[in-house]
Design a protein around this motif. Structure first.
Motif, PDB file in Angstrom:
ATOM      1  N   LEU A 190     -20.151  49.536 -24.528  1.00  0.00           N
ATOM      2  CA  LEU A 190     -18.821  50.846 -24.566  1.00  0.00           C
ATOM      3  C   LEU A 190     -18.021  51.011 -23.645  1.00  0.00           C
ATOM      4  CD1 LEU A 190     -21.649  53.471 -26.548  1.00  0.00           C
ATOM      5  CD2 LEU A 190     -19.574  51.774 -27.556  1.00  0.00           C
ATOM      6  N   ARG A 191     -18.103  50.100 -22.596  1.00  0.00           N
ATOM      7  CA  ARG A 191     -16.752  50.255 -21.775  1.00  0.00           C
ATOM      8  C   ARG A 191     -15.320  50.893 -22.119  1.00  0.00           C
ATOM      9  NH1 ARG A 191     -16.836  47.006 -16.859  1.00  0.00           N
ATOM     10  NH2 ARG A 191     -16.695  48.117 -15.313  1.00  0.00           N
ATOM     11  N   GLU A 192     -15.066  49.769 -23.208  1.00  0.00           N
ATOM     12  CA  GLU A 192     -13.943  50.190 -23.815  1.00  0.00           C
ATOM     13  C   GLU A 192     -13.637  51.319 -24.699  1.00  0.00           C
ATOM     14  OE1 GLU A 192     -12.128  47.003 -26.129  1.00  0.00           O
ATOM     15  OE2 GLU A 192     -13.039  45.243 -24.670  1.00  0.00           O
ATOM     16  N   SER A 193     -14.289  52.150 -24.913  1.00  0.00           N
ATOM     17  CA  SER A 193     -14.910  52.764 -25.915  1.00  0.00           C
ATOM     18  C   SER A 193     -14.536  54.319 -25.115  1.00  0.00           C
ATOM     19  CB  SER A 193     -15.053  53.448 -26.492  1.00  0.00           C
ATOM     20  OG  SER A 193     -15.867  51.987 -28.010  1.00  0.00           O
ATOM     21  N   PHE A 194     -15.102  54.222 -23.854  1.00  0.00           N
ATOM     22  CA  PHE A 194     -15.413  54.919 -22.921  1.00  0.00           C
ATOM     23  C   PHE A 194     -13.587  54.896 -22.047  1.00  0.00           C
ATOM     24  CE2 PHE A 194     -19.269  56.002 -23.300  1.00  0.00           C
ATOM     25  CZ  PHE A 194     -19.525  56.971 -23.073  1.00  0.00           C
ATOM     26  N   TYR A 249     -10.925  63.138 -21.715  1.00  0.00           N
ATOM     27  CA  TYR A 249     -12.432  63.927 -21.715  1.00  0.00           C
ATOM     28  C   TYR A 249     -12.452  64.051 -20.464  1.00  0.00           C
ATOM     29  CZ  TYR A 249     -10.626  63.695 -26.345  1.00  0.00           C
ATOM     30  OH  TYR A 249      -9.658  63.611 -27.980  1.00  0.00           O
ATOM     31  N   TRP A 250     -12.927  63.443 -19.551  1.00  0.00           N
ATOM     32  CA  TRP A 250     -13.703  62.627 -18.872  1.00  0.00           C
ATOM     33  C   TRP A 250     -12.875  64.084 -17.095  1.00  0.00           C
ATOM     34  CZ3 TRP A 250     -16.257  62.098 -21.999  1.00  0.00           C
ATOM     35  CH2 TRP A 250     -17.020  61.314 -23.057  1.00  0.00           C
ATOM     36  N   GLY A 252     -24.822  67.884 -32.592  1.00  0.00           N
ATOM     37  CA  GLY A 252     -23.730  68.821 -32.761  1.00  0.00           C
ATOM     38  C   GLY A 252     -22.692  68.778 -32.468  1.00  0.00           C
ATOM     39  N   MET A 253     -22.732  68.343 -30.702  1.00  0.00           N
ATOM     40  CA  MET A 253     -21.979  68.333 -30.054  1.00  0.00           C
ATOM     41  C   MET A 253     -20.351  67.595 -30.973  1.00  0.00           C
ATOM     42  SD  MET A 253     -23.550  66.746 -26.323  1.00  0.00           S
ATOM     43  CE  MET A 253     -21.467  66.137 -26.259  1.00  0.00           C
ATOM     44  N   LEU A 254     -20.661  67.565 -32.204  1.00  0.00           N
ATOM     45  CA  LEU A 254     -19.389  66.964 -32.882  1.00  0.00           C
ATOM     46  C   LEU A 254     -17.976  68.389 -33.656  1.00  0.00           C
ATOM     47  CD1 LEU A 254     -20.111  63.809 -34.847  1.00  0.00           C
ATOM     48  CD2 LEU A 254     -18.330  64.226 -33.175  1.00  0.00           C
ATOM     49  N   PRO A 276     -13.577  68.287 -28.587  1.00  0.00           N
ATOM     50  CA  PRO A 276     -12.786  66.511 -29.361  1.00  0.00           C
ATOM     51  C   PRO A 276     -13.161  65.551 -29.491  1.00  0.00           C
ATOM     52  CG  PRO A 276     -11.269  67.744 -27.659  1.00  0.00           C
ATOM     53  CD  PRO A 276     -13.473  68.349 -27.902  1.00  0.00           C
ATOM     54  N   TRP A 277     -13.968  65.243 -28.802  1.00  0.00           N
ATOM     55  CA  TRP A 277     -14.576  63.944 -28.109  1.00  0.00           C
ATOM     56  C   TRP A 277     -14.467  62.777 -29.253  1.00  0.00           C
ATOM     57  CZ3 TRP A 277     -19.748  65.077 -24.934  1.00  0.00           C
ATOM     58  CH2 TRP A 277     -18.743  65.417 -23.495  1.00  0.00           C
ATOM     59  N   PRO A 278     -14.434  61.472 -29.334  1.00  0.00           N
ATOM     60  CA  PRO A 278     -14.386  60.382 -30.068  1.00  0.00           C
ATOM     61  C   PRO A 278     -16.291  60.596 -30.649  1.00  0.00           C
ATOM     62  CG  PRO A 278     -13.336  59.870 -28.875  1.00  0.00           C
ATOM     63  CD  PRO A 278     -13.686  61.030 -28.269  1.00  0.00           C
ATOM     64  N   ALA A 279     -15.840  60.182 -32.786  1.00  0.00           N
ATOM     65  CA  ALA A 279     -17.409  60.723 -32.553  1.00  0.00           C
ATOM     66  C   ALA A 279     -17.559  59.214 -32.599  1.00  0.00           C
ATOM     67  CB  ALA A 279     -17.185  60.239 -34.211  1.00  0.00           C
ATOM     68  N   GLU A 280     -17.168  57.943 -32.016  1.00  0.00           N
ATOM     69  CA  GLU A 280     -18.541  57.245 -31.728  1.00  0.00           C
ATOM     70  C   GLU A 280     -18.919  57.146 -30.486  1.00  0.00           C
ATOM     71  OE1 GLU A 280     -16.909  51.948 -29.862  1.00  0.00           O
ATOM     72  OE2 GLU A 280     -15.202  53.483 -30.380  1.00  0.00           O
ATOM     73  N   LEU A 281     -18.044  57.784 -29.580  1.00  0.00           N
ATOM     74  CA  LEU A 281     -18.920  58.454 -28.417  1.00  0.00           C
ATOM     75  C   LEU A 281     -20.002  59.551 -28.234  1.00  0.00           C
ATOM     76  CD1 LEU A 281     -16.056  58.257 -25.782  1.00  0.00           C
ATOM     77  CD2 LEU A 281     -17.036  56.730 -26.272  1.00  0.00           C
ATOM     78  N   VAL A 282     -19.766  60.484 -29.320  1.00  0.00           N
ATOM     79  CA  VAL A 282     -20.841  61.371 -29.480  1.00  0.00           C
ATOM     80  C   VAL A 282     -22.344  60.217 -29.881  1.00  0.00           C
ATOM     81  CG1 VAL A 282     -21.543  63.855 -30.597  1.00  0.00           C
ATOM     82  CG2 VAL A 282     -19.625  63.158 -29.159  1.00  0.00           C
TER      83      VAL A 282
END
Length: 134
Positions: free
Chosen positions: A29-33, A39-40, A96-98, A102-108
């Motif tokens: 998930l390096r690219e997604s992060f 957000y980080w 539930g964090m979704l 506002p994080w991307p769903a893929e990361l959650v």
């Protein structure tokens, strides 16, 4: 309770879970992060906090591992069942964090998968080291 066996199960689970987390987050998930960097915290702050995150993970594993031992469950099958229940609860909690961030769903979702993986690793470790002698 055998503290030596408990420490071995905890150490095995922790090392395997850290390896799984590094592979999932740092490789797959390096690219997604990287796309969600806004957000980080800045990297220098994140790197400084990594030991605190690992300590928190170790404490959670120690507490849930203690719960496994206290229930008297034995064997890899029961360990995986224990890990699956913990993982399911963690996955639902992370989803539930979704509703909050506002994080991307893929990361959650990947964080939920990470929790499931860590809990299965924990359950397998404790189940394997706390099995009935044959």
């Amino acid at each position: 309770m055998s503290w030596r066996r408990f420490a071995a199960a905890l150490g095995l689970a922790f090392i395997a879970a850290v390896a799984f987390d590094v592979f999932l987050n740092g490789v797959l998930l390096r690219e997604s992060f990287a796309k969600a960097a806004e957000y980080w915290l800045p990297p220098e702050q994140l790197y400084r906090l990594i030991p605190a995150g690992w300590l928190a993970m170790l404490l959670v594993m120690a507490l849930t591992g203690g719960l496994f031992v206290r229930t008297g469950w034995r064997g890899a099958r029961r360990g995986l069942e224990f890990g699956a229940w913990l993982g399911l609860a963690a996955f639902v909690g992370v989803l539930g964090m979704l509703t909050l961030v506002p994080w991307p769903a893929e990361l959650v979702v990947s964080m939920g998968v990470q929790q499931v993986g860590n809990d299965l690793i924990l359950g397998a470790s404790f189940g394997w080291l706390y099995r009935d002698a044959r």
